[in-house]
Scaffold this motif. Structure first.
Motif, short mmCIF file in Angstrom:
data_model
loop_
_atom_site.label_atom_id
_atom_site.label_comp_id
_atom_site.label_asym_id
_atom_site.label_seq_id
_atom_site.Cartn_x
_atom_site.Cartn_y
_atom_site.Cartn_z
N GLN A 25 1.24 -0.98 -0.21
CA GLN A 25 0.28 0.06 0.02
C GLN A 25 0.47 0.91 0.13
OE1 GLN A 25 -2.47 -1.07 3.33
NE2 GLN A 25 -4.55 -1.03 2.03
N TRP A 26 1.85 1.16 0.96
CA TRP A 26 2.85 2.27 0.93
C TRP A 26 3.03 2.60 -0.82
CZ3 TRP A 26 2.89 6.14 4.46
CH2 TRP A 26 2.87 5.51 5.81
N LEU A 27 4.04 1.33 -1.17
CA LEU A 27 4.01 1.49 -2.22
C LEU A 27 3.15 2.03 -3.48
CD1 LEU A 27 7.14 1.38 -3.72
CD2 LEU A 27 6.66 -1.64 -3.77
N ALA A 28 2.10 1.72 -3.47
CA ALA A 28 1.44 1.77 -4.56
C ALA A 28 0.79 3.20 -4.30
CB ALA A 28 0.15 0.71 -4.16
N VAL A 29 0.54 4.50 -3.17
CA VAL A 29 0.82 4.86 -3.00
C VAL A 29 2.11 6.65 -3.77
CG1 VAL A 29 0.70 7.74 -1.54
CG2 VAL A 29 -0.73 5.31 -0.48
N ILE A 30 3.41 6.39 -3.58
CA ILE A 30 4.38 6.78 -4.18
C ILE A 30 4.43 5.74 -5.30
CG2 ILE A 30 7.51 5.93 -4.16
CD1 ILE A 30 6.43 5.41 -1.31
N LEU A 31 3.82 5.16 -5.96
CA LEU A 31 3.92 5.30 -7.58
C LEU A 31 2.96 5.33 -7.67
CD1 LEU A 31 4.59 1.18 -7.76
CD2 LEU A 31 6.23 2.65 -8.60
N VAL A 32 1.18 6.39 -6.79
CA VAL A 32 0.60 6.72 -7.89
C VAL A 32 1.00 7.60 -7.87
CG1 VAL A 32 -1.58 7.91 -7.47
CG2 VAL A 32 -1.13 5.26 -7.25
N ILE A 33 1.45 8.47 -6.77
CA ILE A 33 1.92 9.84 -6.90
C ILE A 33 2.57 10.12 -7.89
CG2 ILE A 33 3.72 11.93 -5.79
CD1 ILE A 33 2.10 10.83 -3.65
N PHE A 34 3.73 9.34 -8.41
CA PHE A 34 4.74 9.25 -9.17
C PHE A 34 4.73 9.22 -10.99
CE2 PHE A 34 7.86 6.92 -12.53
CZ PHE A 34 9.06 7.83 -12.34
N GLY A 35 3.76 8.42 -10.79
CA GLY A 35 3.05 8.75 -12.14
C GLY A 35 2.33 9.58 -12.71
N VAL A 36 1.12 10.14 -12.08
CA VAL A 36 0.69 11.60 -12.52
C VAL A 36 1.35 12.47 -12.29
CG1 VAL A 36 -0.97 13.35 -11.53
CG2 VAL A 36 -1.29 9.87 -11.11
N GLY A 37 2.90 12.60 -11.31
CA GLY A 37 3.68 13.79 -11.67
C GLY A 37 3.92 14.06 -12.62
N LEU A 38 4.24 12.79 -12.91
CA LEU A 38 6.00 12.67 -14.23
C LEU A 38 5.03 13.15 -15.37
CD1 LEU A 38 8.32 12.07 -15.12
CD2 LEU A 38 8.12 9.56 -15.67
N ILE A 39 3.83 12.58 -15.14
CA ILE A 39 2.61 12.87 -17.21
C ILE A 39 2.72 14.54 -16.98
CG2 ILE A 39 0.66 12.62 -17.11
CD1 ILE A 39 0.78 9.57 -16.80
N LEU A 40 2.56 14.94 -15.70
CA LEU A 40 2.30 16.61 -15.14
C LEU A 40 2.95 17.33 -15.30
CD1 LEU A 40 -0.22 16.65 -12.10
CD2 LEU A 40 -0.92 16.70 -14.63
N PHE A 41 4.04 17.00 -14.97
CA PHE A 41 5.69 17.61 -15.49
C PHE A 41 5.61 17.85 -17.19
CE2 PHE A 41 9.82 17.07 -15.98
CZ PHE A 41 10.62 18.53 -15.47
N TRP A 42 5.75 16.11 -17.57
CA TRP A 42 5.73 16.44 -19.12
C TRP A 42 4.80 17.36 -19.86
CZ3 TRP A 42 6.21 10.48 -19.37
CH2 TRP A 42 7.46 10.15 -19.31
N ARG A 43 3.75 17.51 -19.33
CA ARG A 43 2.45 18.07 -20.09
C ARG A 43 3.24 19.65 -20.24
NH1 ARG A 43 -1.50 15.65 -23.48
NH2 ARG A 43 -1.23 13.21 -23.47
N LEU A 44 3.46 19.89 -17.91
CA LEU A 44 3.39 21.64 -18.13
C LEU A 44 5.05 22.23 -18.82
CD1 LEU A 44 2.25 20.84 -14.27
CD2 LEU A 44 1.17 22.05 -16.70
N LYS A 45 5.73 21.23 -19.50
CA LYS A 45 7.03 21.22 -19.39
C LYS A 45 7.07 22.03 -21.23
CE LYS A 45 11.82 19.91 -19.74
NZ LYS A 45 12.59 18.87 -19.64
#
Length: 269
Positions: A239-259
């Motif tokens: 569950q800890w890892l799942a939360v980290i991975l969701v944040i990482f996945g969403v964050g990286l997509i947003l970073f690419w898009r905003l960039k």
């Protein structure tokens, strides 16, 4: 009546002293189907025809090893006292997240050596990976493992499950929640979603990250129902890892898009 119910035979075939288990057949079948799908799609996307055959030859054994290391690391108080059990995989104790981490690291190194774009290789493989996971959970079903807490036959029958599933959930006189089934259904739904998303022509890397987000969201809930989880504080490790991975996945997509970086699209060859 419940006591007379016999579980399905875990052994598919016996050749003298050699036992071939359904678990291995199901896991291998899911991996093979996923490999064939990845090879077919990889050819369409312009990847060398031997990419996924060569990759799985390295990734498969490393995935098993890393899955065991992951499990042992979080159960170290026990294994530090029983070091001979560290290599006893046949007694159980491998973790899917460990396998995925090992596979991803292997794929990164593989792509660097072969001079292949990692995100493209990962995007093509994403539907195959989640399909393999959906099929593989039925290996847990045959082994009567990866289940949830105690329940009743009436509760299982109220879910309109076929009798062979209900009967297999009877373990040592107690019925258990079929969390293997929950995850299998979630993964099959994710497989269909990824097939749809790749036609939407996402940017490179976003299809694989969509897999990471989808799988992790489902796993974060289902893991809370299981009884065999590795714990870390108030939550399960997965569950800890799942939360980290969701944040990482969403964050990286947003970073690419905003960039607003001009990343290739999935359907670009």
């Amino acid at each position: 009546m419940d006591q007379s119910i016999e579980p399905l035979n875990r052994v598919a075939l016996q050749l003298g002293p050699i036992h071939i288990y359904w678990y291995g057949i199901i896991i291998a079948g899911g991996a093979l189907l996923g490999l064939l799908l990845a090879m077919r799609e990889g050819k369409k996307r312009g990847l060398p025809h031997d990419t996924y055959i060569d990759l799985i030859m390295f990734a498969a054994p490393i995935a098993v090893i890393s899955a065991r290391i992951y499990y042992v690391a979080f159960e170290w108080p026990y294994y530090s006292q029983h070091p001979a059990q560290i290599i006893a995989v046949w007694n159980g104790g491998i973790a899917i997240y460990g396998a995925l981490i090992g596979s991803v690291v292997t794929a990164i190194v593989f792509c660097l050596v072969r001079h292949l774009p990692f995100w493209k290789v990962a995007d093509v493989a994403a539907p195959s990976v989640i399909l393999g996971q959906a099929i593989g959970r039925w290996g847990n079903f045959m082994n009567q493992e990866a289940h949830g807490g105690p329940t009743t036959r009436a509760a299982l029958e109220s879910m309109h499950l076929p009798n062979f599933i209900v009967n297999q959930m009877l373990i040592n006189g107690v019925y258990y929640i079929p969390t293997f089934l929950y995850e299998s259904v979630w993964d099959f739904a994710g497989f269909i979603l990824l097939l749809i998303l790749r036609r939407v022509n996402l940017r490179r890397g976003e299809l694989f990250l969509s897999y990471v987000i989808w799988y992790s969201l489902g796993r974060s809930y289902i893991e809370g129902l299981r009884t065999d989880s590795l714990m870390l504080g108030p939550l399960r490790v997965s569950q800890w890892l799942a939360v980290i991975l969701v944040i990482f996945g969403v964050g990286l997509i947003l970073f690419w898009r905003l960039k607003k970086e001009k990343r290739p699209h999935y359907l670009d060859t």
